[in-house]
Design a protein around this motif. Structure first.
Motif, PDB file in Angstrom:
ATOM      1  N   MET A 271       4.713  -8.851 -16.545  1.00 33.29           N
ATOM      2  CA  MET A 271       3.257  -8.812 -16.549  1.00 33.29           C
ATOM      3  C   MET A 271       2.698  -9.216 -15.184  1.00 33.29           C
ATOM      4  N   GLN A 272       3.315 -10.200 -14.553  1.00 33.18           N
ATOM      5  CA  GLN A 272       2.856 -10.615 -13.234  1.00 33.18           C
ATOM      6  C   GLN A 272       2.990  -9.478 -12.226  1.00 33.18           C
ATOM      7  N   ARG A 273       4.124  -8.758 -12.286  1.00 33.25           N
ATOM      8  CA  ARG A 273       4.307  -7.618 -11.383  1.00 33.25           C
ATOM      9  C   ARG A 273       3.298  -6.516 -11.681  1.00 33.25           C
ATOM     10  N   THR A 274       2.987  -6.323 -12.955  1.00 32.46           N
ATOM     11  CA  THR A 274       2.014  -5.294 -13.328  1.00 32.46           C
ATOM     12  C   THR A 274       0.633  -5.629 -12.803  1.00 32.46           C
ATOM     13  N   LEU A 275       0.212  -6.884 -12.970  1.00 32.66           N
ATOM     14  CA  LEU A 275      -1.118  -7.275 -12.511  1.00 32.66           C
ATOM     15  C   LEU A 275      -1.199  -7.309 -10.992  1.00 32.66           C
ATOM     16  N   ASP A 276      -0.119  -7.751 -10.344  1.00 33.56           N
ATOM     17  CA  ASP A 276      -0.116  -7.767  -8.880  1.00 33.56           C
ATOM     18  C   ASP A 276      -0.206  -6.349  -8.323  1.00 33.56           C
ATOM     19  N   GLY A 277       0.465  -5.418  -8.968  1.00 29.19           N
ATOM     20  CA  GLY A 277       0.414  -4.038  -8.503  1.00 29.19           C
ATOM     21  C   GLY A 277      -0.982  -3.461  -8.586  1.00 29.19           C
ATOM     22  N   ALA A 278      -1.743  -3.869  -9.607  1.00 26.95           N
ATOM     23  CA  ALA A 278      -3.111  -3.366  -9.741  1.00 26.95           C
ATOM     24  C   ALA A 278      -4.038  -4.013  -8.723  1.00 26.95           C
ATOM     25  N   SER A 279      -3.852  -5.309  -8.451  1.00 26.81           N
ATOM     26  CA  SER A 279      -4.746  -6.014  -7.535  1.00 26.81           C
ATOM     27  C   SER A 279      -4.519  -5.623  -6.091  1.00 26.81           C
ATOM     28  N   SER A 280      -3.391  -4.937  -5.796  1.00 27.55           N
ATOM     29  CA  SER A 280      -3.131  -4.527  -4.420  1.00 27.55           C
ATOM     30  C   SER A 280      -3.973  -3.335  -3.999  1.00 27.55           C
ATOM     31  N   VAL A 281      -4.651  -2.687  -4.949  1.00 24.09           N
ATOM     32  CA  VAL A 281      -5.496  -1.536  -4.643  1.00 24.09           C
ATOM     33  C   VAL A 281      -6.921  -2.023  -4.393  1.00 24.09           C
ATOM     34  N   MET A 282      -7.592  -1.433  -3.425  1.00 26.68           N
ATOM     35  CA  MET A 282      -8.961  -1.824  -3.122  1.00 26.68           C
ATOM     36  C   MET A 282      -9.858  -1.580  -4.329  1.00 26.68           C
ATOM     37  N   PRO A 283     -10.820  -2.501  -4.608  1.00 27.21           N
ATOM     38  CA  PRO A 283     -11.671  -2.353  -5.798  1.00 27.21           C
ATOM     39  C   PRO A 283     -12.369  -1.004  -5.876  1.00 27.21           C
ATOM     40  N   ARG A 284     -12.809  -0.454  -4.738  1.00 24.69           N
ATOM     41  CA  ARG A 284     -13.508   0.825  -4.771  1.00 24.69           C
ATOM     42  C   ARG A 284     -12.597   1.940  -5.289  1.00 24.69           C
ATOM     43  N   GLN A 285     -11.314   1.834  -4.997  1.00 28.42           N
ATOM     44  CA  GLN A 285     -10.378   2.883  -5.357  1.00 28.42           C
ATOM     45  C   GLN A 285      -9.628   2.589  -6.658  1.00 28.42           C
ATOM     46  N   LEU A 286      -9.723   1.357  -7.131  1.00 29.03           N
ATOM     47  CA  LEU A 286      -8.890   0.951  -8.263  1.00 29.03           C
ATOM     48  C   LEU A 286      -9.181   1.778  -9.507  1.00 29.03           C
ATOM     49  N   GLY A 287     -10.461   2.100  -9.713  1.00 24.21           N
ATOM     50  CA  GLY A 287     -10.830   2.800 -10.940  1.00 24.21           C
ATOM     51  C   GLY A 287     -10.087   4.099 -11.136  1.00 24.21           C
ATOM     52  N   THR A 288      -9.835   4.826 -10.064  1.00 20.87           N
ATOM     53  CA  THR A 288      -9.136   6.103 -10.193  1.00 20.87           C
ATOM     54  C   THR A 288      -7.645   5.964  -9.939  1.00 20.87           C
ATOM     55  N   GLN A 289      -7.253   5.129  -8.980  1.00 19.03           N
ATOM     56  CA  GLN A 289      -5.847   5.078  -8.595  1.00 19.03           C
ATOM     57  C   GLN A 289      -4.965   4.424  -9.652  1.00 19.03           C
ATOM     58  N   VAL A 290      -5.495   3.464 -10.392  1.00 16.38           N
ATOM     59  CA  VAL A 290      -4.678   2.802 -11.412  1.00 16.38           C
ATOM     60  C   VAL A 290      -4.215   3.795 -12.462  1.00 16.38           C
ATOM     61  N   LEU A 291      -5.121   4.620 -12.964  1.00 17.79           N
ATOM     62  CA  LEU A 291      -4.737   5.607 -13.976  1.00 17.79           C
ATOM     63  C   LEU A 291      -4.045   6.811 -13.353  1.00 17.79           C
ATOM     64  N   ASP A 292      -4.332   7.097 -12.078  1.00 17.99           N
ATOM     65  CA  ASP A 292      -3.650   8.215 -11.431  1.00 17.99           C
ATOM     66  C   ASP A 292      -2.161   7.934 -11.254  1.00 17.99           C
ATOM     67  N   ARG A 293      -1.765   6.669 -11.295  1.00 15.59           N
ATOM     68  CA  ARG A 293      -0.340   6.340 -11.210  1.00 15.59           C
ATOM     69  C   ARG A 293       0.419   6.869 -12.428  1.00 15.59           C
ATOM     70  N   ILE A 294      -0.294   7.025 -13.533  1.00 15.99           N
ATOM     71  CA  ILE A 294       0.329   7.525 -14.761  1.00 15.99           C
ATOM     72  C   ILE A 294       0.058   9.016 -14.838  1.00 15.99           C
ATOM     73  N   GLU A 295       1.097   9.800 -14.717  1.00 12.53           N
ATOM     74  CA  GLU A 295       0.934  11.252 -14.749  1.00 12.53           C
ATOM     75  C   GLU A 295       0.727  11.736 -16.187  1.00 12.53           C
ATOM     76  N   LEU A 296      -0.123  12.742 -16.312  1.00  9.74           N
ATOM     77  CA  LEU A 296      -0.279  13.397 -17.610  1.00  9.74           C
ATOM     78  C   LEU A 296       0.767  14.495 -17.699  1.00  9.74           C
ATOM     79  N   PRO A 297       1.815  14.313 -18.517  1.00  8.96           N
ATOM     80  CA  PRO A 297       2.920  15.289 -18.527  1.00  8.96           C
ATOM     81  C   PRO A 297       2.493  16.628 -19.102  1.00  8.96           C
ATOM     82  N   ARG A 298       3.224  17.661 -18.700  1.00  7.21           N
ATOM     83  CA  ARG A 298       2.998  18.970 -19.308  1.00  7.21           C
ATOM     84  C   ARG A 298       3.326  18.907 -20.788  1.00  7.21           C
TER      85      ARG A 298
END
Length: 500
Positions: A271-298
């Motif tokens: 959980m610590q690694r998960t939260l740290d990975g999210a906080s490393s993204v700039m707040p302006r970009q976090l909204g899109t980049q966090v979910l963009d890390r998860i690909e929507l599979p075919r």
């Protein structure tokens, strides 16, 4: 020749008489009710386009969660499959079913035991008038064997074997459910992180705007009404931040519980690694980049509906439980017929002076137990087993109906959610331009700040809608993988005579 014939007649006549007495009362086996038949559709009502006519839809793999291309998601699912309490409990049930199979199989084997009764007594001899001490010991090797003439014991053993296979399929079904639940919980956590980041960025921008408006009110450039409206909107977004923060904490705890609880060290480290990975993204970009890390599979290949009966572990479990109930019913029917047992005893008798020269004792025997009157006990047991078989048949039908419904729902949702997400993205783009126009009009003096404030409010709502719809798309993809069986392959054969 005649004495041999008489001996043979002495052996066969009791068995024939027992069969004649009990045969007329043996019930017949019946099939499961016609209403327990599960209707299988010929095709899915919704066919999803994979997006590329030249590329076939991928088959569902055993580790289907890797199709989302997120390393953290894979780590959470793999940890849950190792440490989740439901998975560990299902594995223990498999061990119990395996032990029950061993016990059921032992009934058809000869039973051998050793007994060594001993006694000592002191009594007055009537002949000599003296006290007599008698000590005796009789070690005996005993053996017994029930001849399974009507396959009663074999049916019980077969039922235990089918229950073992059902417990193994149940273990696979639990693992599939835990993997899907964990993946959806992780997606939910990422979505809340993204929504919170957007809300926090909106709060920051509105705080800057309120400070600017306060300066303008002091110099008389704008009215107090515009500042009051801006303060109200600021507090509204601050409230959204608190609501999203609470939801994120609840989601974090729920995800931790899936992999061992909040006190589990491995879960805490992940959980610590998960939260740290999210906080490393700039707040302006976090909204899109966090979910963009998860690909929507075919979209995976759904195949024909009939293939689903062999691809879902919960269907296999229900089918095996039905087969086991059929085998148990056959065993209850065999209980009406005579039971033949053989027995043998071999031992020695040691009494006082015979210690060094024991007497050899032995016996051979057989028995035929033919139930003639049991007060309705056997018939009641048979009727109960028949009702249990019918319940298993209806349970199988219910699982099949639910399985088809799960796939249909996921297929329908795939199309609808994709369309909704595209419209939401277009609306977000339009509202972004609208906000720019409103700012230009306000700065040029053609409109009040309330017009820009209204544009900010609409854009914030649209951004949150886009994130929630992307979350719904990802969760629906997980649900479709689960509905299609998650790449499960059956590991055991099912008795074809036990189909409903």
């Amino acid at each position: 020749m005649k004495p041999r014939m008489n001996a043979w007649m002495l052996r066969i006549v009791p068995l024939a008489a027992a069969m004649l007495l009990t045969g007329c009362s043996v019930p017949s086996l019946s099939h499961a009710p016609d209403t327990a038949q599960a209707a299988v559709p010929e095709r899915w009502s919704q066919l999803v386009d994979s997006g590329d006519d030249d590329v076939k839809a991928p088959a569902v793999q055993a580790q289907w969660w890797q199709a989302f291309g997120d390393v953290q998601l894979s780590r959470w699912v793999e940890l849950a499959l190792q440490r989740n309490n439901d998975v560990l409990t299902a594995m223990a049930r498999v061990d119990e079913a395996r032990a029950n199979l061993d016990m059921a199989g032992s009934g058809a084997m000869p039973q051998v035991s050793l007994s060594a009764p001993g006694s000592a007594n002191r009594s007055l001899s009537a002949r000599t008038g003296q006290m007599v001490h008698v000590r005796s010991a009789q070690p005996v090797l005993q053996a017994s064997w029930e001849l399974d003439l009507w396959n009663r014991l074999g049916s019980l053993s077969q039922a235990a074997q089918q229950r073992l296979q059902a417990s193994q399929a149940d273990n696979d079904a639990v693992r599939l459910t835990v993997a899907a639940t964990t993946a959806q919980a992780y997606i939910g956590l990422r979505s809340l992180q993204a929504q919170l980041a957007v809300a926090q960025f909106t709060v920051k921008s509105r705080e800057d705007a309120v400070r600017l408006l306060g300066d303008q009110v002091r110099v008389g450039y704008i009215s107090q009404l515009q500042l009051s409206q801006a303060l109200a909107e600021l507090e509204s977004v601050r409230q959204s931040v608190q609501q999203l923060s609470l939801a994120q904490e609840r989601q974090r705890i729920a995800l931790m519980q899936l992999v061992g609880g909040v006190g589990d060290e491995q879960a805490q480290a992940l959980m610590q690694r998960t939260l740290d990975g999210a906080s490393s993204v700039m707040p302006r970009q976090l909204g899109t980049q966090v979910l963009d890390r998860i690909e929507l599979p075919r979209m995976p290949a759904a195949g024909l509906p009939s293939a689903l009966l062999e691809r879902r572990p919960d269907i296999a479990r229900a089918r095996l439980q039905l087969a086991a109930s059929d085998s148990n019913l056959a065993a209850q029917r065999a209980a009406f017929l005579p039971q033949v047992s053989l027995s043998a005893n071999f031992g020695s008798l040691l009494i006082n002076a015979l210690d060094y020269n024991p007497a050899r004792v032995w016996s051979l025997g057989g028995s035929i137990l033919a139930p003639l009157f049991t007060g309705g006990r056997l018939q009641g047991q048979f009727d109960a087993a028949s009702a249990q078989r019918d319940q298993a048949a209806y349970a199988y039908r219910g699982v099949v109906i639910k399985a088809f419904g799960d796939v249909e729902t996921a297929l329908v949702s795939t199309q609808q959610l994709q369309s909704q997400w595209q419209h939401a993205r277009q609306r977000e783009t339009v509202l972004t331009s609208t906000l720019g126009f409103a700012k230009d009009r306000y700065e040029a003096g053609y409109a009040s700040y309330l017009e820009e404030l209204d544009a900010q409010r609409n854009l914030f709502a649209a951004q949150q809608d886009v994130l929630r719809l992307r979350q719904s798309q990802l969760e629906n993809a997980v649900a479709l993988y689960q509905a299609l069986g998650g790449g499960w392959q059956p590991g055991g054969e099912v008795n074809p005579d036990s189909k409903p």
